[in-house]
Design a protein around this motif. Sequence first.
Motif, mmCIF file in Angstrom:
data_model
loop_
_atom_site.group_PDB
_atom_site.id
_atom_site.type_symbol
_atom_site.label_atom_id
_atom_site.label_comp_id
_atom_site.label_asym_id
_atom_site.label_seq_id
_atom_site.Cartn_x
_atom_site.Cartn_y
_atom_site.Cartn_z
ATOM 1 N N GLU A 278 12.249 -30.894 28.357
ATOM 2 C CA GLU A 278 12.191 -32.357 27.661
ATOM 3 C C GLU A 278 12.916 -32.246 26.068
ATOM 4 N N GLU A 279 14.440 -33.149 25.995
ATOM 5 C CA GLU A 279 14.893 -33.247 24.578
ATOM 6 C C GLU A 279 15.349 -34.645 23.944
ATOM 7 N N THR A 280 14.489 -34.666 22.318
ATOM 8 C CA THR A 280 14.163 -35.821 22.193
ATOM 9 C C THR A 280 15.422 -36.202 21.604
ATOM 10 N N PHE A 281 15.584 -37.152 20.453
ATOM 11 C CA PHE A 281 16.127 -37.534 19.682
ATOM 12 C C PHE A 281 16.279 -39.359 19.046
ATOM 13 N N VAL A 282 17.027 -39.343 18.234
ATOM 14 C CA VAL A 282 16.702 -40.376 17.284
ATOM 15 C C VAL A 282 18.181 -41.152 17.567
ATOM 16 N N VAL A 283 18.997 -42.078 18.733
ATOM 17 C CA VAL A 283 20.454 -42.021 18.573
ATOM 18 C C VAL A 283 20.608 -42.982 17.814
ATOM 19 N N ALA A 284 21.307 -43.006 15.976
ATOM 20 C CA ALA A 284 21.076 -43.489 15.113
ATOM 21 C C ALA A 284 23.075 -44.176 15.236
ATOM 22 N N ASP A 285 23.465 -43.348 16.448
ATOM 23 C CA ASP A 285 24.869 -43.211 16.068
ATOM 24 C C ASP A 285 25.409 -42.955 17.520
ATOM 25 N N TYR A 286 26.052 -43.817 18.479
ATOM 26 C CA TYR A 286 25.942 -43.061 19.364
ATOM 27 C C TYR A 286 27.560 -43.079 19.717
ATOM 28 N N GLY A 287 28.707 -42.730 18.482
ATOM 29 C CA GLY A 287 29.629 -42.407 18.327
ATOM 30 C C GLY A 287 29.978 -40.961 18.211
ATOM 31 N N ALA A 288 28.331 -39.957 18.094
ATOM 32 C CA ALA A 288 28.065 -38.829 17.701
ATOM 33 C C ALA A 288 27.811 -38.479 19.043
ATOM 34 N N ASP A 289 28.023 -39.541 20.150
ATOM 35 C CA ASP A 289 27.522 -38.545 21.062
ATOM 36 C C ASP A 289 26.464 -37.631 22.143
ATOM 37 N N PRO A 290 25.509 -38.899 22.104
ATOM 38 C CA PRO A 290 24.250 -37.831 21.625
ATOM 39 C C PRO A 290 23.851 -36.919 23.047
ATOM 40 N N VAL A 291 24.354 -37.885 24.458
ATOM 41 C CA VAL A 291 23.997 -37.299 25.647
ATOM 42 C C VAL A 291 24.865 -35.408 25.233
ATOM 43 N N SER A 292 26.295 -35.407 24.581
ATOM 44 C CA SER A 292 26.922 -34.386 24.688
ATOM 45 C C SER A 292 25.706 -33.162 23.953
ATOM 46 N N ARG A 293 24.633 -33.356 22.565
ATOM 47 C CA ARG A 293 24.551 -32.773 21.353
ATOM 48 C C ARG A 293 22.477 -32.069 22.209
ATOM 49 N N ALA A 294 22.556 -33.403 23.189
ATOM 50 C CA ALA A 294 21.156 -32.731 23.776
ATOM 51 C C ALA A 294 21.296 -32.087 25.467
ATOM 52 N N TYR A 295 22.939 -32.101 25.879
ATOM 53 C CA TYR A 295 22.738 -31.258 26.725
ATOM 54 C C TYR A 295 23.356 -29.920 26.195
ATOM 55 N N TRP B 105 21.506 -26.710 27.690
ATOM 56 C CA TRP B 105 22.224 -25.564 28.718
ATOM 57 C C TRP B 105 22.174 -24.314 27.525
ATOM 58 N N SER B 106 22.355 -24.432 26.149
ATOM 59 C CA SER B 106 21.833 -22.844 25.227
ATOM 60 C C SER B 106 20.382 -22.676 25.783
ATOM 61 N N MET C 237 18.171 -20.497 27.682
ATOM 62 C CA MET C 237 18.154 -19.693 28.900
ATOM 63 C C MET C 237 16.297 -20.321 29.477
ATOM 64 N N ASP C 238 15.137 -20.036 28.646
ATOM 65 C CA ASP C 238 13.549 -20.467 28.630
ATOM 66 C C ASP C 238 13.860 -21.663 29.386
ATOM 67 N N ALA C 239 14.635 -22.357 28.638
ATOM 68 C CA ALA C 239 14.327 -23.680 29.533
ATOM 69 C C ALA C 239 14.729 -24.793 30.434
ATOM 70 N N ARG C 240 15.335 -23.560 31.252
ATOM 71 C CA ARG C 240 16.078 -23.586 32.256
ATOM 72 C C ARG C 240 15.387 -23.184 33.400
ATOM 73 N N THR C 241 14.938 -22.803 33.013
ATOM 74 C CA THR C 241 14.101 -21.949 34.147
ATOM 75 C C THR C 241 12.391 -22.016 34.323
ATOM 76 N N VAL D 169 16.734 -20.942 38.050
ATOM 77 C CA VAL D 169 17.550 -21.143 37.145
ATOM 78 C C VAL D 169 17.861 -22.353 36.988
ATOM 79 N N MET D 170 18.468 -22.773 36.388
ATOM 80 C CA MET D 170 18.744 -24.523 36.637
ATOM 81 C C MET D 170 20.550 -23.944 36.276
ATOM 82 N N PRO D 171 22.025 -23.513 37.589
ATOM 83 C CA PRO D 171 22.526 -23.272 36.951
ATOM 84 C C PRO D 171 23.418 -24.605 36.329
ATOM 85 N N ASP D 172 24.358 -23.114 35.598
ATOM 86 C CA ASP D 172 25.303 -23.882 34.107
ATOM 87 C C ASP D 172 26.035 -24.677 34.607
ATOM 88 N N LYS D 173 26.538 -25.608 34.023
ATOM 89 C CA LYS D 173 27.359 -27.013 34.806
ATOM 90 C C LYS D 173 28.354 -26.704 34.141
#
Length: 167
Positions: free
Chosen positions: A128-145, A149-150, A152-156, A163-167
């Motif tokens: 799980e990744e959590t965050f507060v969306v203060a500004d959607y222009g900051a592209d929070p989806v990409s930050r969580a991704y 993806w960086s 490896m423990d979270a992807r296993t 292991v979840m394959p790389d996007k």
Amino acid sequence: MPQIDFQEVMDMLSKTDKRRTYPLWQEDDCLAFIARGREYRSEFHLNPSFEMQYSLKGDLHLHWRDAENKVHISHVPEGSCLYQPPLVPHSPRFGPEAFQLVIERKRRPGEVDRFHWFCPSCDHFLHEETFVVADYGADPVSRAYDRFWSNMDARTCKQCGTVMPDK
């Protein structure tokens, strides 16, 4: 009052691989953005707000989980829209040449968005990744991704070792 040329925004988003969303407005009770292709998405987003998704171009395949965590897929063809209640785990997937208009409530102070990933082999909860969306222009989806993806423990998978394959 803002007047938006959807085609102009879609053309702009088509010319870049780095940016997949363009915020149209962000008011206290409403935010709207256009999103380009989400073919790479695998996570389920839990949004504290409602969402309305309109297929401007191409089709949307909205993967979502019910109260028993069973996955369903809602097909939203071009020219159609879908309303989604708050906190429904969902994963909007659409091709790189498809575009969605998304309207939702801007987050209230303290509200948290969550992203959940599941094992592609056994469907066990991965991370799980959590965050507060203060500004959607900051592209929070990409930050969580990027964080997922960086890591490896979270992807296993702790259950089957996949292991979840790389996007």
